[in-house]
Design a protein around this motif. Structure first.
Motif, PDB file in Angstrom:
ATOM      1  N   SER A   1       0.829  -1.215   0.000  1.00 50.86           N
ATOM      2  CA  SER A   1       0.000   0.000   0.000  1.00 50.86           C
ATOM      3  C   SER A   1       0.855   1.254   0.000  1.00 50.86           C
ATOM      4  N   ARG A   2       1.898   1.248   0.821  1.00 48.40           N
ATOM      5  CA  ARG A   2       2.789   2.414   0.874  1.00 48.40           C
ATOM      6  C   ARG A   2       3.531   2.573  -0.446  1.00 48.40           C
ATOM      7  N   LEU A   3       3.977   1.464  -1.015  1.00 48.90           N
ATOM      8  CA  LEU A   3       4.664   1.514  -2.298  1.00 48.90           C
ATOM      9  C   LEU A   3       3.743   2.038  -3.385  1.00 48.90           C
ATOM     10  N   ASP A   4       2.506   1.597  -3.354  1.00 47.10           N
ATOM     11  CA  ASP A   4       1.527   2.074  -4.322  1.00 47.10           C
ATOM     12  C   ASP A   4       1.335   3.583  -4.183  1.00 47.10           C
ATOM     13  N   GLY A   5       1.361   4.067  -2.950  1.00 49.57           N
ATOM     14  CA  GLY A   5       1.184   5.499  -2.708  1.00 49.57           C
ATOM     15  C   GLY A   5       2.327   6.347  -3.229  1.00 49.57           C
ATOM     16  N   ILE A   6       3.556   5.915  -2.999  1.00 42.89           N
ATOM     17  CA  ILE A   6       4.686   6.755  -3.428  1.00 42.89           C
ATOM     18  C   ILE A   6       5.143   6.458  -4.848  1.00 42.89           C
ATOM     19  N   GLY A   7       4.794   5.268  -5.364  1.00 39.92           N
ATOM     20  CA  GLY A   7       5.276   4.886  -6.683  1.00 39.92           C
ATOM     21  C   GLY A   7       4.287   5.098  -7.811  1.00 39.92           C
ATOM     22  N   ALA A   8       3.126   5.662  -7.492  1.00 40.71           N
ATOM     23  CA  ALA A   8       2.118   5.877  -8.533  1.00 40.71           C
ATOM     24  C   ALA A   8       2.679   6.763  -9.645  1.00 40.71           C
ATOM     25  N   GLY A   9       2.595   6.273 -10.848  1.00 39.34           N
ATOM     26  CA  GLY A   9       3.030   7.060 -11.999  1.00 39.34           C
ATOM     27  C   GLY A   9       4.521   7.001 -12.290  1.00 39.34           C
ATOM     28  N   VAL A  10       5.288   6.265 -11.495  1.00 37.74           N
ATOM     29  CA  VAL A  10       6.726   6.159 -11.736  1.00 37.74           C
ATOM     30  C   VAL A  10       6.950   5.117 -12.826  1.00 37.74           C
ATOM     31  N   ALA A  11       7.519   5.547 -13.945  1.00 39.17           N
ATOM     32  CA  ALA A  11       7.686   4.648 -15.089  1.00 39.17           C
ATOM     33  C   ALA A  11       9.121   4.146 -15.235  1.00 39.17           C
ATOM     34  N   ASN A  12      10.084   4.881 -14.757  1.00 38.57           N
ATOM     35  CA  ASN A  12      11.489   4.532 -14.892  1.00 38.57           C
ATOM     36  C   ASN A  12      11.856   3.424 -13.905  1.00 38.57           C
ATOM     37  N   SER A  13      12.520   2.369 -14.398  1.00 37.29           N
ATOM     38  CA  SER A  13      12.822   1.231 -13.529  1.00 37.29           C
ATOM     39  C   SER A  13      13.769   1.593 -12.388  1.00 37.29           C
ATOM     40  N   SER A  14      14.707   2.491 -12.615  1.00 36.93           N
ATOM     41  CA  SER A  14      15.605   2.917 -11.536  1.00 36.93           C
ATOM     42  C   SER A  14      14.834   3.649 -10.450  1.00 36.93           C
ATOM     43  N   LYS A  15      13.888   4.467 -10.866  1.00 39.22           N
ATOM     44  CA  LYS A  15      13.084   5.198  -9.882  1.00 39.22           C
ATOM     45  C   LYS A  15      12.139   4.261  -9.139  1.00 39.22           C
ATOM     46  N   ARG A  16      11.638   3.214  -9.822  1.00 37.53           N
ATOM     47  CA  ARG A  16      10.808   2.221  -9.141  1.00 37.53           C
ATOM     48  C   ARG A  16      11.631   1.495  -8.086  1.00 37.53           C
ATOM     49  N   GLY A  17      12.871   1.137  -8.432  1.00 41.21           N
ATOM     50  CA  GLY A  17      13.768   0.497  -7.467  1.00 41.21           C
ATOM     51  C   GLY A  17      14.048   1.403  -6.280  1.00 41.21           C
ATOM     52  N   ALA A  18      14.209   2.706  -6.549  1.00 38.89           N
ATOM     53  CA  ALA A  18      14.436   3.665  -5.459  1.00 38.89           C
ATOM     54  C   ALA A  18      13.215   3.758  -4.552  1.00 38.89           C
ATOM     55  N   CYS A  19      12.028   3.700  -5.132  1.00 42.67           N
ATOM     56  CA  CYS A  19      10.797   3.702  -4.327  1.00 42.67           C
ATOM     57  C   CYS A  19      10.740   2.471  -3.426  1.00 42.67           C
ATOM     58  N   LEU A  20      11.093   1.324  -3.967  1.00 46.21           N
ATOM     59  CA  LEU A  20      11.127   0.097  -3.173  1.00 46.21           C
ATOM     60  C   LEU A  20      12.107   0.226  -2.015  1.00 46.21           C
ATOM     61  N   ALA A  21      13.293   0.722  -2.307  1.00 49.66           N
ATOM     62  CA  ALA A  21      14.297   0.888  -1.255  1.00 49.66           C
ATOM     63  C   ALA A  21      13.811   1.870  -0.197  1.00 49.66           C
ATOM     64  N   GLN A  22      13.179   2.952  -0.634  1.00 48.83           N
ATOM     65  CA  GLN A  22      12.663   3.943   0.312  1.00 48.83           C
ATOM     66  C   GLN A  22      11.645   3.316   1.258  1.00 48.83           C
ATOM     67  N   VAL A  23      10.743   2.512   0.708  1.00 53.76           N
ATOM     68  CA  VAL A  23       9.693   1.915   1.525  1.00 53.76           C
ATOM     69  C   VAL A  23      10.255   0.814   2.420  1.00 53.76           C
ATOM     70  N   LEU A  24      10.933  -0.168   1.823  1.00 56.93           N
ATOM     71  CA  LEU A  24      11.392  -1.313   2.612  1.00 56.93           C
ATOM     72  C   LEU A  24      12.502  -0.956   3.593  1.00 56.93           C
ATOM     73  N   ALA A  25      13.485  -0.230   3.148  1.00 59.63           N
ATOM     74  CA  ALA A  25      14.602   0.107   4.039  1.00 59.63           C
ATOM     75  C   ALA A  25      14.317   1.371   4.846  1.00 59.63           C
ATOM     76  N   GLY A  26      13.920   2.417   4.144  1.00 59.63           N
ATOM     77  CA  GLY A  26      13.732   3.705   4.803  1.00 59.63           C
ATOM     78  C   GLY A  26      12.555   3.776   5.756  1.00 59.63           C
ATOM     79  N   GLU A  27      11.415   3.250   5.339  1.00 58.31           N
ATOM     80  CA  GLU A  27      10.208   3.371   6.151  1.00 58.31           C
ATOM     81  C   GLU A  27       9.931   2.166   7.039  1.00 58.31           C
ATOM     82  N   PHE A  28      10.196   0.966   6.529  1.00 63.87           N
ATOM     83  CA  PHE A  28       9.907  -0.239   7.311  1.00 63.87           C
ATOM     84  C   PHE A  28      11.149  -0.759   8.044  1.00 63.87           C
ATOM     85  N   GLY A  29      12.326  -0.291   7.677  1.00 64.76           N
ATOM     86  CA  GLY A  29      13.546  -0.619   8.412  1.00 64.76           C
ATOM     87  C   GLY A  29      14.244  -1.911   8.065  1.00 64.76           C
ATOM     88  N   PHE A  30      13.916  -2.532   6.930  1.00 68.69           N
ATOM     89  CA  PHE A  30      14.580  -3.775   6.544  1.00 68.69           C
ATOM     90  C   PHE A  30      15.992  -3.487   6.041  1.00 68.69           C
TER      91      PHE A  30
END
Length: 110
Positions: A30-59
């Motif tokens: 859900s959080r990824l869907d919120g911040i990644g909406a409309g992101v088309a570039n694969s590098s930016k999608r990867g950055a969104c994943l890292a932001q959510v999993l590492a930055g926000e959830f702490g993995f």
């Protein structure tokens, strides 16, 4: 993939309810869907994943005890917020697939 990893982890944790772990996966998606909406570039999608999993959830990866069996047990990865790259990759791919995005194509080792 995440369902299989949780099912395998349950072999060592038969008393655990996996519902809360599935809820965390849903929260991540859900959080990824919120911040990644409309992101088309694969590098930016990867950055969104890292932001959510590492930055926000702490993995994170476990650089101190990489040979610890808990690093390969998805339930323990959730509990400890750290694990082997393959365990963390399962979380990345699971979150991306839950929102129907090809995020896995934008992931790179760091």
């Amino acid at each position: 993939m995440d369902e299989a990893a949780l099912a395998l982890a349950l072999l060592d944790h038969d008393e655990i309810d996996i519902g809360p772990y599935e809820d965390v996966l849903s929260d991540i998606a859900s959080r990824l869907d919120g911040i990644g909406a409309g992101v088309a570039n694969s590098s930016k999608r990867g950055a969104c994943l890292a932001q959510v999993l590492a930055g926000e959830f702490g993995f994170s990866g476990d650089a101190e005890t990489c040979d610890d069996p808990d690093n390969a047990d998805l339930i323990r990865v959730f509990d400890r917020l750290r694990g082997l790259p393959i365990g963390l990759s399962i979380l990345y791919v699971a979150a991306a697939r839950r929102i129907g995005q090809p995020y896995e194509s934008g992931l790179r080792a760091r």
